[in-house]
Scaffold this motif. Structure first.
Motif, PDB file in Angstrom:
ATOM      1  N   VAL A   2       0.832  -1.300   0.103  1.00 21.47           N
ATOM      2  CA  VAL A   2       0.030  -0.082   0.052  1.00 21.47           C
ATOM      3  C   VAL A   2       0.762   1.326  -0.084  1.00 21.47           C
ATOM      4  CG1 VAL A   2      -1.520   1.300   1.461  1.00 21.47           C
ATOM      5  CG2 VAL A   2      -1.985  -1.122   0.988  1.00 21.47           C
ATOM      6  N   PHE A   3       1.990   1.121   0.809  1.00 18.38           N
ATOM      7  CA  PHE A   3       2.821   2.389   0.778  1.00 18.38           C
ATOM      8  C   PHE A   3       3.543   2.643  -0.531  1.00 18.38           C
ATOM      9  CE2 PHE A   3       7.055   3.947   1.798  1.00 18.38           C
ATOM     10  CZ  PHE A   3       6.660   5.121   2.350  1.00 18.38           C
ATOM     11  N   VAL A   4       3.889   1.677  -0.957  1.00 17.11           N
ATOM     12  CA  VAL A   4       4.778   1.746  -2.245  1.00 17.11           C
ATOM     13  C   VAL A   4       3.823   2.153  -3.313  1.00 17.11           C
ATOM     14  CG1 VAL A   4       5.885   0.786  -4.272  1.00 17.11           C
ATOM     15  CG2 VAL A   4       6.488   0.181  -2.001  1.00 17.11           C
ATOM     16  N   SER A   5       2.501   1.796  -3.448  1.00 20.39           N
ATOM     17  CA  SER A   5       1.651   2.124  -4.496  1.00 20.39           C
ATOM     18  C   SER A   5       1.205   3.447  -4.340  1.00 20.39           C
ATOM     19  CB  SER A   5       0.578   1.138  -4.594  1.00 20.39           C
ATOM     20  OG  SER A   5      -0.213   0.805  -3.651  1.00 20.39           O
ATOM     21  N   VAL A   6       0.767   3.930  -3.160  1.00 20.70           N
ATOM     22  CA  VAL A   6       0.332   5.215  -2.698  1.00 20.70           C
ATOM     23  C   VAL A   6       1.353   6.286  -3.157  1.00 20.70           C
ATOM     24  CG1 VAL A   6      -0.387   6.941  -1.034  1.00 20.70           C
ATOM     25  CG2 VAL A   6      -1.516   4.766  -1.073  1.00 20.70           C
ATOM     26  N   GLY A   7       2.662   5.725  -2.831  1.00 19.24           N
ATOM     27  CA  GLY A   7       3.761   6.823  -3.331  1.00 19.24           C
ATOM     28  C   GLY A   7       3.802   6.964  -4.458  1.00 19.24           C
ATOM     29  N   LEU A  58       1.495   6.735  -6.629  1.00 18.26           N
ATOM     30  CA  LEU A  58       0.581   7.778  -6.932  1.00 18.26           C
ATOM     31  C   LEU A  58       0.801   9.104  -6.890  1.00 18.26           C
ATOM     32  CD1 LEU A  58      -2.468   7.558  -8.269  1.00 18.26           C
ATOM     33  CD2 LEU A  58      -3.544   7.278  -5.867  1.00 18.26           C
ATOM     34  N   VAL A  59       1.045   9.451  -5.707  1.00 22.39           N
ATOM     35  CA  VAL A  59       1.367  10.700  -5.191  1.00 22.39           C
ATOM     36  C   VAL A  59       2.535  11.302  -6.131  1.00 22.39           C
ATOM     37  CG1 VAL A  59       2.505  12.268  -3.514  1.00 22.39           C
ATOM     38  CG2 VAL A  59       0.807  10.526  -2.916  1.00 22.39           C
ATOM     39  N   VAL A  60       3.689  10.513  -6.392  1.00 24.04           N
ATOM     40  CA  VAL A  60       4.818  11.054  -7.359  1.00 24.04           C
ATOM     41  C   VAL A  60       4.133  11.378  -8.650  1.00 24.04           C
ATOM     42  CG1 VAL A  60       6.687  10.675  -8.570  1.00 24.04           C
ATOM     43  CG2 VAL A  60       6.593  10.293  -5.953  1.00 24.04           C
ATOM     44  N   LEU A  61       3.193  10.503  -9.301  1.00 23.61           N
ATOM     45  CA  LEU A  61       2.588  10.694 -10.539  1.00 23.61           C
ATOM     46  C   LEU A  61       1.923  11.850 -10.573  1.00 23.61           C
ATOM     47  CD1 LEU A  61       1.889   7.080 -11.849  1.00 23.61           C
ATOM     48  CD2 LEU A  61       3.535   8.585 -12.665  1.00 23.61           C
ATOM     49  N   THR A  62       0.885  11.738  -9.620  1.00 26.79           N
ATOM     50  CA  THR A  62      -0.067  13.137  -9.643  1.00 26.79           C
ATOM     51  C   THR A  62       0.909  14.462  -9.422  1.00 26.79           C
ATOM     52  OG1 THR A  62      -1.451  11.465  -8.499  1.00 26.79           O
ATOM     53  CG2 THR A  62      -2.236  13.834  -8.639  1.00 26.79           C
TER      54      THR A  62
END
Lengths: 182, 101
Positions: free
Chosen positions: A99-104, A106-110
């Motif tokens: 969860v941490f890696v995928s949310v990270g 997502l945040v970087v991409l956004t």
């Protein structure tokens, strides 16, 4: 209306993908993957890529998904194991890491997208918009795509067809039954 | 006409879900599904940018190429998964720890 339909397809794709990764039952996840692919095909239509959308449905739903369901059914001992010791792993460490890696991501991409958006469109896109060289809803894409495949992208086309042939021969070679000699 | 930012945000969400599926699932088939989600996000980006290029049609052409690559990857990957299952009787990547039998 167009925007509303776009949001409906986007919610369909993202929602079913979210459910797909959170379900424990692999068979249900595979059928949800089907819905995700349909939603993505609908989104392709909004970029005026009708041929890509139809190909997505035919290749993925007709080929890839059937293959995956076959492989799942040929190896379904895993399903029982998953159901047996599934309870205690809800708080497992790997899950939170993931969860941490995928949310990270997502945040970087956004964030990158926000930065990119604030600079305005790239030059080639502005140029094409000015010259009217963007694909309109009334354009007939499929003849154009055929011409481009046979002229401008013919090398890539031939390379990819040889590659596909090699991959399919290799897959059927790997998957065949070994003769019983032991 | 929908702005390109919408497409990119949807594709970022699908990409992140694919990353999650690859990292969290304990089933090789679901990991393959995660890879497919990532490839689909990439295809959505190709298509969304390809709308602005009517001269070369590069976005749609390479979206089709990416789809072929994904199909080939799935065919070979599932063949390998079936062989691994036949050998180890499991497809949990955590339990496949031997290089040699």
């Amino acid at each position: 209306m167009e925007l509303f339909l776009f949001y409906a397809f986007a919610v369909l794709a993202i929602g079913s993908a979210l459910l797909l990764v959170s379900l424990r039952n692999t068979a249900r996840s595979l059928f949800l993957f089907f819905i995700t692919l349909f939603g993505m095909a609908g989104l392709f239509l909004f970029a005026f890529a009708d041929f890509v959308a139809i190909t997505q449905i035919m290749v993925y739903v007709g080929g890839v998904l059937i293959l995956m369901i076959f492989a799942f059914m040929l190896s379904n001992k895993e399903l029982l194991q998953d159901l047996q010791h599934g309870k205690n792993s809800l708080m497992a460490f790997t899950r939170w890491q993931a969860v941490f890696v995928s949310v990270g991501f997502l945040v970087v991409l956004t964030y990158a997208l926000w930065q990119w958006d604030s600079e305005g469109l790239p030059l080639w896109m502005q140029q094409n918009i000015q010259d009217g060289n963007i694909i309109q809803a009334t354009d007939n894409n499929i003849p154009q795509l055929g011409i481009k495949f046979m002229t401008e992208y013919v090398l890539a086309f031939e390379v990819i067809s040889i590659f596909l042939l090699m991959a399919l021969i290799g897959a059927s070679h790997i998957a065949r039954k070994e003769p019983e000699n032991d | 006409m929908i702005s390109i930012t919408h497409f990119l945000i949807v594709s970022a969400c699908i990409f992140s879900l694919g990353i999650y599926a690859i990292l969290a699932k304990r089933n090789a088939i679901m990991i393959l599904v995660g890879i497919e989600l990532i490839i689909n996000a990439a295809i959505l980006n190709f298509v969304a940018f390809g709308r602005y290029d009517k001269i070369h049609y590069g976005g749609q052409v390479f979206a089709l190429f990416a789809m072929v690559l994904a199909a080939a990857a799935v065919a070979v990957g599932l063949a390998i998964i079936l062989n691994v299952y036949r050998h180890y009787r499991t497809i949990n990547p955590d339990q496949i720890t031997d290089l040699k039998d």
